[in-house]
Design a protein around this motif. Structure first.
Motif, PDB file in Angstrom:
ATOM      1  N   PRO A   1       0.849  -1.202   0.000  1.00  0.00           N
ATOM      2  CA  PRO A   1       0.000   0.000   0.000  1.00  0.00           C
ATOM      3  C   PRO A   1       0.879   1.245   0.000  1.00  0.00           C
ATOM      4  O   PRO A   1       2.078   1.181   0.279  1.00  0.00           O
ATOM      5  N   TRP A   2       0.293   2.383  -0.306  1.00  0.00           N
ATOM      6  CA  TRP A   2       1.047   3.640  -0.266  1.00  0.00           C
ATOM      7  C   TRP A   2       1.248   4.040   1.189  1.00  0.00           C
ATOM      8  O   TRP A   2       0.326   4.439   1.884  1.00  0.00           O
ATOM      9  N   GLU A   3       2.470   3.906   1.652  1.00  0.00           N
ATOM     10  CA  GLU A   3       2.784   4.125   3.062  1.00  0.00           C
ATOM     11  C   GLU A   3       2.475   5.544   3.531  1.00  0.00           C
ATOM     12  O   GLU A   3       2.195   5.763   4.712  1.00  0.00           O
ATOM     13  N   ALA A   4       2.525   6.514   2.624  1.00  0.00           N
ATOM     14  CA  ALA A   4       2.385   7.914   3.026  1.00  0.00           C
ATOM     15  C   ALA A   4       0.939   8.411   2.977  1.00  0.00           C
ATOM     16  O   ALA A   4       0.682   9.594   3.205  1.00  0.00           O
ATOM     17  N   TYR A   5       0.000   7.517   2.687  1.00  0.00           N
ATOM     18  CA  TYR A   5      -1.403   7.926   2.556  1.00  0.00           C
ATOM     19  C   TYR A   5      -1.942   8.541   3.848  1.00  0.00           C
ATOM     20  O   TYR A   5      -2.546   9.618   3.854  1.00  0.00           O
ATOM     21  N   LEU A   6      -1.741   7.861   4.968  1.00  0.00           N
ATOM     22  CA  LEU A   6      -2.204   8.391   6.250  1.00  0.00           C
ATOM     23  C   LEU A   6      -1.555   9.734   6.542  1.00  0.00           C
ATOM     24  O   LEU A   6      -2.214  10.675   6.992  1.00  0.00           O
ATOM     25  N   GLN A   7      -0.278   9.826   6.276  1.00  0.00           N
ATOM     26  CA  GLN A   7       0.456  11.068   6.530  1.00  0.00           C
ATOM     27  C   GLN A   7      -0.117  12.218   5.700  1.00  0.00           C
ATOM     28  O   GLN A   7      -0.283  13.336   6.199  1.00  0.00           O
ATOM     29  N   PHE A   8      -0.432  11.947   4.435  1.00  0.00           N
ATOM     30  CA  PHE A   8      -1.011  12.997   3.590  1.00  0.00           C
ATOM     31  C   PHE A   8      -2.341  13.469   4.157  1.00  0.00           C
ATOM     32  O   PHE A   8      -2.620  14.673   4.210  1.00  0.00           O
ATOM     33  N   CYS A   9      -3.175  12.535   4.583  1.00  0.00           N
ATOM     34  CA  CYS A   9      -4.480  12.901   5.138  1.00  0.00           C
ATOM     35  C   CYS A   9      -4.338  13.735   6.403  1.00  0.00           C
ATOM     36  O   CYS A   9      -5.073  14.712   6.613  1.00  0.00           O
ATOM     37  N   LYS A  10      -3.399  13.377   7.262  1.00  0.00           N
ATOM     38  CA  LYS A  10      -3.209  14.093   8.519  1.00  0.00           C
ATOM     39  C   LYS A  10      -2.554  15.456   8.323  1.00  0.00           C
ATOM     40  O   LYS A  10      -2.865  16.408   9.035  1.00  0.00           O
ATOM     41  N   HIS A  11      -1.638  15.539   7.373  1.00  0.00           N
ATOM     42  CA  HIS A  11      -0.875  16.778   7.173  1.00  0.00           C
ATOM     43  C   HIS A  11      -1.558  17.768   6.240  1.00  0.00           C
ATOM     44  O   HIS A  11      -1.340  18.972   6.351  1.00  0.00           O
ATOM     45  N   PHE A  12      -2.355  17.269   5.299  1.00  0.00           N
ATOM     46  CA  PHE A  12      -2.943  18.155   4.299  1.00  0.00           C
ATOM     47  C   PHE A  12      -4.471  18.179   4.323  1.00  0.00           C
ATOM     48  O   PHE A  12      -5.075  19.227   4.542  1.00  0.00           O
ATOM     49  N   LEU A  13      -5.078  17.032   4.081  1.00  0.00           N
ATOM     50  CA  LEU A  13      -6.536  17.013   3.928  1.00  0.00           C
ATOM     51  C   LEU A  13      -7.245  17.413   5.218  1.00  0.00           C
ATOM     52  O   LEU A  13      -8.214  18.182   5.189  1.00  0.00           O
ATOM     53  N   ALA A  14      -6.794  16.903   6.340  1.00  0.00           N
ATOM     54  CA  ALA A  14      -7.463  17.201   7.616  1.00  0.00           C
ATOM     55  C   ALA A  14      -7.414  18.691   7.972  1.00  0.00           C
ATOM     56  O   ALA A  14      -8.463  19.292   8.274  1.00  0.00           O
ATOM     57  N   PRO A  15      -6.245  19.331   7.951  1.00  0.00           N
ATOM     58  CA  PRO A  15      -6.220  20.774   8.259  1.00  0.00           C
ATOM     59  C   PRO A  15      -7.044  21.598   7.277  1.00  0.00           C
ATOM     60  O   PRO A  15      -7.764  22.510   7.683  1.00  0.00           O
ATOM     61  N   LEU A  16      -6.955  21.267   5.988  1.00  0.00           N
ATOM     62  CA  LEU A  16      -7.702  22.030   4.984  1.00  0.00           C
ATOM     63  C   LEU A  16      -9.210  21.853   5.172  1.00  0.00           C
ATOM     64  O   LEU A  16      -9.978  22.810   5.001  1.00  0.00           O
ATOM     65  N   ALA A  17      -9.636  20.643   5.518  1.00  0.00           N
ATOM     66  CA  ALA A  17     -11.058  20.404   5.741  1.00  0.00           C
ATOM     67  C   ALA A  17     -11.575  21.240   6.907  1.00  0.00           C
ATOM     68  O   ALA A  17     -12.659  21.847   6.832  1.00  0.00           O
ATOM     69  N   LEU A  18     -10.818  21.310   7.985  1.00  0.00           N
ATOM     70  CA  LEU A  18     -11.236  22.115   9.139  1.00  0.00           C
ATOM     71  C   LEU A  18     -11.223  23.603   8.810  1.00  0.00           C
ATOM     72  O   LEU A  18     -12.117  24.350   9.242  1.00  0.00           O
ATOM     73  N   MET A  19     -10.226  24.047   8.054  1.00  0.00           N
ATOM     74  CA  MET A  19     -10.153  25.454   7.678  1.00  0.00           C
ATOM     75  C   MET A  19     -11.348  25.851   6.813  1.00  0.00           C
ATOM     76  O   MET A  19     -11.888  26.950   6.946  1.00  0.00           O
ATOM     77  N   ALA A  20     -11.762  24.952   5.922  1.00  0.00           N
ATOM     78  CA  ALA A  20     -12.868  25.248   5.018  1.00  0.00           C
ATOM     79  C   ALA A  20     -14.233  25.075   5.677  1.00  0.00           C
ATOM     80  O   ALA A  20     -15.159  25.851   5.430  1.00  0.00           O
ATOM     81  N   LYS A  21     -14.352  24.053   6.523  1.00  0.00           N
ATOM     82  CA  LYS A  21     -15.664  23.691   7.060  1.00  0.00           C
ATOM     83  C   LYS A  21     -15.948  24.257   8.447  1.00  0.00           C
ATOM     84  O   LYS A  21     -17.111  24.316   8.868  1.00  0.00           O
ATOM     85  N   ARG A  22     -14.903  24.637   9.179  1.00  0.00           N
ATOM     86  CA  ARG A  22     -15.112  25.145  10.526  1.00  0.00           C
ATOM     87  C   ARG A  22     -14.587  26.575  10.696  1.00  0.00           C
ATOM     88  O   ARG A  22     -15.324  27.505  10.874  1.00  0.00           O
ATOM     89  N   SER A  23     -13.288  26.746  10.649  1.00  0.00           N
ATOM     90  CA  SER A  23     -12.697  28.075  10.811  1.00  0.00           C
ATOM     91  C   SER A  23     -11.332  28.100  10.143  1.00  0.00           C
ATOM     92  O   SER A  23     -10.542  27.159  10.291  1.00  0.00           O
ATOM     93  N   VAL A  24     -11.068  29.169   9.427  1.00  0.00           N
ATOM     94  CA  VAL A  24      -9.789  29.265   8.733  1.00  0.00           C
ATOM     95  C   VAL A  24      -8.625  29.258   9.714  1.00  0.00           C
ATOM     96  O   VAL A  24      -7.508  28.853   9.385  1.00  0.00           O
ATOM     97  N   SER A  25      -8.870  29.672  10.943  1.00  0.00           N
ATOM     98  CA  SER A  25      -7.805  29.709  11.950  1.00  0.00           C
ATOM     99  C   SER A  25      -7.427  28.319  12.452  1.00  0.00           C
ATOM    100  O   SER A  25      -6.457  28.174  13.195  1.00  0.00           O
ATOM    101  N   CYS A  26      -8.161  27.278  12.034  1.00  0.00           N
ATOM    102  CA  CYS A  26      -7.803  25.904  12.428  1.00  0.00           C
ATOM    103  C   CYS A  26      -6.449  25.484  11.865  1.00  0.00           C
ATOM    104  O   CYS A  26      -5.879  24.490  12.316  1.00  0.00           O
TER     105      CYS A  26
END
Length: 465
Positions: A145-170
């Motif tokens: 499997p792609w070993e860095a998949y979890l890391q990408f989600c935690k480092h990129f997708l998760a912060p961006l999702a919170l910034m867009a859906k909750r508060s940009v200051s996240c």
């Protein structure tokens, strides 16, 4: 032969057994250890590096003569300034994520894969994201499997999702979690309807469930990717992540506020022109032209003229939306030497990571030839509660010898100060221009004073001895 000073080892290098990073006077050295030698040669033979450098996906480098025990030594350009994810605006963060996927897609063309997908692998150069970790690649094994998949989600997708859906200051949450945001936490914070999203539902919510169910993050990661990644499956995963990133936008209600965001400047047209002309004269006369820092950059009016006289300019502001607006403007330019960043002067970026040494403070990263601190003193004193002597002391740590500080003093009778004091008493009875000069003179030499036309404000020009 190049001599590498072991004392200049980058503090976060210990995490990578493949090599280490050292800072030179005008360049960066990256050593390659024997354990990565076979992988390095295989990657070189594919032609990936030439293609990725030509497309400006990764930082350029060259192999240099090696008089050390390491297998290879690489030399790359020294970045003007190292920024961190928690200092990026939403647009910068989004572009960094998409750039990481661009690098992954380029890897796949050459039978390679990214083994690391941390946000710290991205920096900004000439206004554009660039991938800097030259040892983050490996020959792809389609049975893994792609070993860095979890890391990408935690480092990129998760912060961006919170910034867009909750508060940009996240975005600042990344300052707490250096390994990326915990997906179970992010899943619990996101609006419930995102669970039905074709992208966030899979990459955040289902991913977080798998981690909880299987307990071990590695097992969860493999379970989520239990479908074989042969052929184009990894490319499809990359496309799915790209769709998820591209679908995230800041709320339109926030974007429409930008038009009038900084119109209340407390200056007449004559005063604003007088202030700008005087400061441009000061900037042009300073013989040191390395790094200029514009604190409270807002729309970048002063950053723009500083960029004409200085090699690099940091445009810093506490407000995510102000930084976002400025970034959107300059990213359209083919080349820029201005880097907008989110920066809270009352609470600057700290040392974080292992032994509090992996990520450097702003002071450690910034040695400016020129600092502009305009209309900030009243906010620091009356909002953040920081006395003048502490403000002077801090500025002395980020300005190099013979550097210039352009400091605007806003007096008590100014309407902006009165607005701040309407909700609290004045905690600093000695707040006046004479006390300001006295405190700053402990660290600087006062060279000029200028009273802004049609205003009670004074611009003080200090030189650090």
């Amino acid at each position: 032969m190049q001599h590498i000073d072991i004392a200049n080892l980058c503090s976060g290098s210990f995490r990578d057994p493949s090599g280490a990073v050292y800072l030179g006077d005008n360049c960066v050295y990256r050593t390659i250890n024997q354990c990565y030698s076979e992988e390095w040669e295989k990657i070189k033979q594919t032609g990936f590096f030439e293609s990725a450098i030509d497309k400006k996906l990764i930082i350029p480098f060259e192999e240099i003569d090696n008089n050390c025990e390491q297998y290879k030594i690489l030399q790359s350009p020294l970045l003007p300034f190292v920024s961190y994810p928690y200092e990026w605006s939403f647009g910068q963060y989004k572009d960094a994520a998409l750039h990481t996927l661009d690098v992954l897609d380029e890897c796949l063309k050459f039978g390679l894969v990214l083994k690391d997908a941390t946000a710290y692998n991205i920096q900004f150069l000439d206004g554009k994201p660039i991938f800097i970790d030259l040892l983050s690649f490996e020959v792809r094994d389609i049975h893994k499997p792609w070993e860095a998949y979890l890391q990408f989600c935690k480092h990129f997708l998760a912060p961006l999702a919170l910034m867009a859906k909750r508060s940009v200051s996240c975005g600042r949450m990344m300052e707490t979690w250096i390994e990326g945001l915990p997906l179970d936490l992010v899943s619990s914070i996101l609006p419930w309807k995102t669970k039905f999203s074709a992208s966030l539902g899979i990459h955040i919510h289902m991913h977080a469930k798998m981690q909880t169910k299987y307990g071990d993050a590695r097992k969860a990661k493999s379970k989520v990717q239990s479908v074989s990644l042969k052929d184009d499956a990894l490319l499809k995963l990359s496309q799915s992540l790209r769709y998820a990133i591209n679908s995230l936008e800041l709320p339109k209600a926030l974007q429409t506020e930008w038009g009038d965001y900084y119109n209340d400047t407390n200056y007449t047209e004559r005063g604003a022109e007088d202030k700008r002309n005087y400061l441009e004269k000061i900037a042009s006369e300073n013989p040191q032209k390395n790094l200029a820092v514009d604190l409270g950059a807002n729309r970048g009016v002063y950053s723009r003229f500083l960029s004409q006289y200085y090699t690099n300019v940091l445009a810093l502001d506490i407000d995510y939306l102000a930084v976002e607006k400025f970034y959107r403007v300059i990213k359209k330019e083919e080349h820029t030497n201005i880097l907008p960043l989110v920066f809270d002067l009352g609470n600057p970026s700290p040392n974080i990571g292992w032994a509090n040494k992996e990520r450097m403070t702003f002071i450690e990263r910034c040695k400016a030839s020129y600092v502009s601190a305009l209309a900030l003193v009243h906010h620091l004193c009356f909002t953040a509660g920081i006395p003048l002597f502490k403000i002077a002391e801090y500025f002395s740590t980020i300005i190099e010898k013979n550097g210039i500080l352009a400091f605007e003093f806003v007096p008590l009778e100014d309407s902006q100060v009165q607005r701040l004091l309407a909700v609290r008493e004045n905690p600093f009875p000695d707040y006046n221009v004479s006390s300001c000069i006295a405190e700053f003179s402990k660290f600087f030499e006062l060279t000029e004073q200028h009273h802004v036309a049609d205003s009670k404000r004074t611009i003080l020009i200090f030189k650090r001895g």
